[in-house]
Design an enzyme around this catalytic site. Structure first.
Site, mmCIF file in Angstrom:
data_model
loop_
_atom_site.group_PDB
_atom_site.id
_atom_site.type_symbol
_atom_site.label_atom_id
_atom_site.label_comp_id
_atom_site.label_asym_id
_atom_site.label_seq_id
_atom_site.Cartn_x
_atom_site.Cartn_y
_atom_site.Cartn_z
ATOM 1 N N TYR A 1 0.865 -1.191 0.000
ATOM 2 C CA TYR A 1 0.000 0.000 0.000
ATOM 3 C C TYR A 1 0.897 1.235 0.000
ATOM 4 C CZ TYR A 1 -4.524 2.194 0.957
ATOM 5 O OH TYR A 1 -5.691 2.909 0.867
ATOM 6 N N ARG B 1 -22.380 -17.651 -5.040
ATOM 7 C CA ARG B 1 -22.064 -18.389 -3.818
ATOM 8 C C ARG B 1 -23.262 -19.275 -3.509
ATOM 9 N NH1 ARG B 1 -20.410 -13.766 -0.843
ATOM 10 N NH2 ARG B 1 -20.336 -12.905 -2.926
ATOM 11 N N GLY C 1 -8.687 -3.244 -5.975
ATOM 12 C CA GLY C 1 -8.271 -4.290 -6.925
ATOM 13 C C GLY C 1 -8.306 -5.655 -6.258
ATOM 14 N N MET C 2 -9.510 -6.030 -5.753
ATOM 15 C CA MET C 2 -9.607 -7.243 -4.940
ATOM 16 C C MET C 2 -9.138 -8.508 -5.673
ATOM 17 S SD MET C 2 -10.517 -6.165 -1.979
ATOM 18 C CE MET C 2 -10.612 -7.736 -1.150
ATOM 19 N N TRP D 1 -8.841 7.575 -4.480
ATOM 20 C CA TRP D 1 -8.209 7.187 -3.219
ATOM 21 C C TRP D 1 -8.611 8.178 -2.154
ATOM 22 C CZ3 TRP D 1 -2.463 7.694 -1.411
ATOM 23 C CH2 TRP D 1 -2.269 6.901 -0.282
HETATM 24 N N1 LIG Z 1 -9.592 3.844 -2.839
HETATM 25 C C1 LIG Z 1 -10.095 4.083 -1.641
HETATM 26 O O1 LIG Z 1 -9.957 5.180 -1.090
HETATM 27 C C2 LIG Z 1 -10.847 2.992 -0.944
HETATM 28 C C3 LIG Z 1 -11.617 3.266 0.196
HETATM 29 C C4 LIG Z 1 -12.356 2.232 0.755
HETATM 30 C C5 LIG Z 1 -12.287 0.958 0.214
HETATM 31 N N2 LIG Z 1 -11.469 0.747 -0.850
HETATM 32 C C6 LIG Z 1 -11.369 -0.574 -1.493
HETATM 33 O O2 LIG Z 1 -12.652 -1.072 -1.700
HETATM 34 C C7 LIG Z 1 -12.617 -2.480 -1.721
HETATM 35 C C8 LIG Z 1 -13.670 -2.980 -0.755
HETATM 36 O O3 LIG Z 1 -13.314 -2.562 0.570
HETATM 37 P P1 LIG Z 1 -14.245 -2.966 1.807
HETATM 38 O O4 LIG Z 1 -13.665 -2.451 3.056
HETATM 39 O O5 LIG Z 1 -15.621 -2.573 1.454
HETATM 40 O O6 LIG Z 1 -14.056 -4.547 1.737
HETATM 41 P P2 LIG Z 1 -14.863 -5.776 2.343
HETATM 42 O O7 LIG Z 1 -16.088 -5.336 3.058
HETATM 43 O O8 LIG Z 1 -13.863 -6.615 3.052
HETATM 44 O O9 LIG Z 1 -15.341 -6.553 1.021
HETATM 45 C C9 LIG Z 1 -14.434 -7.141 0.165
HETATM 46 C C10 LIG Z 1 -15.130 -7.361 -1.187
HETATM 47 O O10 LIG Z 1 -14.183 -7.827 -2.139
HETATM 48 C C11 LIG Z 1 -14.712 -8.993 -2.778
HETATM 49 N N3 LIG Z 1 -13.596 -9.846 -3.155
HETATM 50 C C12 LIG Z 1 -12.650 -10.358 -2.352
HETATM 51 N N4 LIG Z 1 -11.770 -11.082 -3.065
HETATM 52 C C13 LIG Z 1 -12.180 -11.016 -4.355
HETATM 53 C C14 LIG Z 1 -11.705 -11.566 -5.581
HETATM 54 N N5 LIG Z 1 -10.612 -12.315 -5.612
HETATM 55 N N6 LIG Z 1 -12.391 -11.302 -6.694
HETATM 56 C C15 LIG Z 1 -13.507 -10.543 -6.667
HETATM 57 N N7 LIG Z 1 -14.001 -9.983 -5.550
HETATM 58 C C16 LIG Z 1 -13.352 -10.230 -4.404
HETATM 59 C C17 LIG Z 1 -15.611 -9.618 -1.735
HETATM 60 O O11 LIG Z 1 -16.534 -10.436 -2.407
HETATM 61 P P3 LIG Z 1 -16.954 -11.888 -1.832
HETATM 62 O O12 LIG Z 1 -17.970 -11.634 -0.769
HETATM 63 O O13 LIG Z 1 -17.488 -12.538 -3.043
HETATM 64 O O14 LIG Z 1 -15.696 -12.528 -1.293
HETATM 65 C C18 LIG Z 1 -16.266 -8.360 -1.149
HETATM 66 O O15 LIG Z 1 -17.289 -7.898 -1.993
HETATM 67 C C19 LIG Z 1 -11.187 -2.865 -1.347
HETATM 68 O O16 LIG Z 1 -10.458 -3.097 -2.523
HETATM 69 C C20 LIG Z 1 -10.671 -1.626 -0.655
HETATM 70 O O17 LIG Z 1 -9.260 -1.501 -0.709
HETATM 71 C C21 LIG Z 1 -10.780 1.731 -1.444
#
Ligand SMILES: NC(=O)c1ccc[n+]([C@@H]2O[C@H](COP(=O)([O-])OP(=O)(O)OC[C@H]3O[C@@H](n4cnc5c(N)ncnc54)[C@H](OP(=O)(O)O)[C@@H]3O)[C@@H](O)[C@H]2O)c1
Length: 242
Positions: free
Chosen positions: A22, A147, A215-216, A239
């Site tokens: 990160y 799922r 980019g999960m 971001w």
């Molecule tokens: N840029 C920014 O400022 C910012 C701010 C906040 C969040 N984010 C990003 O937003 C994303 C979600 O964050 P969150 O906190 O909401 O996460 P979270 O609640 O932990 O949810 C993770 C999500 O990613 C999916 N996922 C995990 N592995 C995957 C894969 N290999 N292929 C496809 N989907 C996958 C999960 O789907 P399943 O349920 O199907 O596993 C779930 O929908 C993350 O990438 C995080 O870094 C970015």
């Protein structure tokens, strides 16, 4: 002030920071955790704005790691929050709700009835997008991975206010766009990358914008040439700097 932490989430960015992948690279040794809520236990004699018992959240992600039981902090680095806000909500209010809000406000002018499509729709960020779209009268098309309990997940997201929920497989076959039941999206939100990003991008209208904020799948985002030339699609990144 002396703070006792009450709750702190594990966000993907926290994991990525620990992995060293990160952009935020705190000097070691470091305590992880970007957000969370704590309770003031005691304050120094000069502190006027906080009292024991107050609930606080850090103002910036880099203030100090929230994955800890206690912290000694400069009072200026904390925001007091009302106790009426639940502990879980307070602990998770800095990152994902703000991200959802900014992404829906900052890239495209959206009006009631416009369509927003997103992948990773069941993520915490995605759930916030769903709720804001619902409040603002936007049509949300929400893509999730398949799922065994998909029906349960669909009901859960529907109850949050999702307009349409499709699995990645259903998206490639759906006729909701072709039949004009749903107008093409002005905004696509992508936190997955790879094939999933291409599939949501395909549902953008002319001059639509895809915002990538995660980019999960760890797969790169590929833009179809035709989408750039014939539809003038834009790809942006987001971001949230706390
Ligand atoms: N840029 C920014 O400022 C910012 C701010 C906040 C969040 N984010 C990003 O937003 C994303 C979600 O964050 P969150 O906190 O909401 O996460 P979270 O609640 O932990 O949810 C993770 C999500 O990613 C999916 N996922 C995990 N592995 C995957 C894969 N290999 N292929 C496809 N989907 C996958 C999960 O789907 P399943 O349920 O199907 O596993 C779930 O929908 C993350 O990438 C995080 O870094 C970015």
């Amino acid at each position: 002030v002396l703070v006792r932490m009450l709750a702190a989430p594990l966000n993907p960015a926290d994991i990525n920071t620990i992995q060293g992948v990160y952009p935020a690279k705190p000097p070691l040794p470091a305590v992880p955790g970007n957000e969370g809520v704590g309770e003031i236990l005691s304050v120094g004699s000069d502190v006027k704005n906080l009292r024991p018992g107050d609930r606080v959240i850090p103002k910036e992600a880099s203030a100090w790691g929230t994955w800890r039981s206690h912290a000694v902090s400069d009072a200026q680095r904390l925001s007091k929050i009302p106790k009426e806000i639940g502990i879980v909500e307070a602990a998770t209010m800095s990152v994902n709700p703000s991200t959802a809000y900014r992404m829906l406000k900052d890239f495209v002018q959206l009006s009631a009835g416009d369509t927003v499509i997103q992948n990773g729709a069941n993520s915490a960020a995605g759930q916030n997008v769903i709720q804001l779209c619902n409040v603002w009268g936007l049509i949300s098309v929400n893509i999730v991975r398949d799922r065994p309990n998909i029906d349960e997940l669909k009901i859960f997201l529907k109850n949050l206010g999702a307009t349409h929920i499709l699995t990645e497989q259903e998206l490639s076959k759906t006729d909701i766009f072709k039949s004009k039941a749903v107008s093409k999206a002005k905004l696509a939100l992508n936190c997955v990358g790879g094939k999933s990003a291409v599939e949501v991008l395909r549902q953008l209208d002319h001059k639509g914008v895809m915002v990538t904020y995660g980019g999960m799948s760890r797969e790169p985002v590929t833009l179809p040439t035709s989408a750039l030339i014939f539809k003038d699609i834009s790809a942006r990144g987001f971001w949230m700097h706390l």
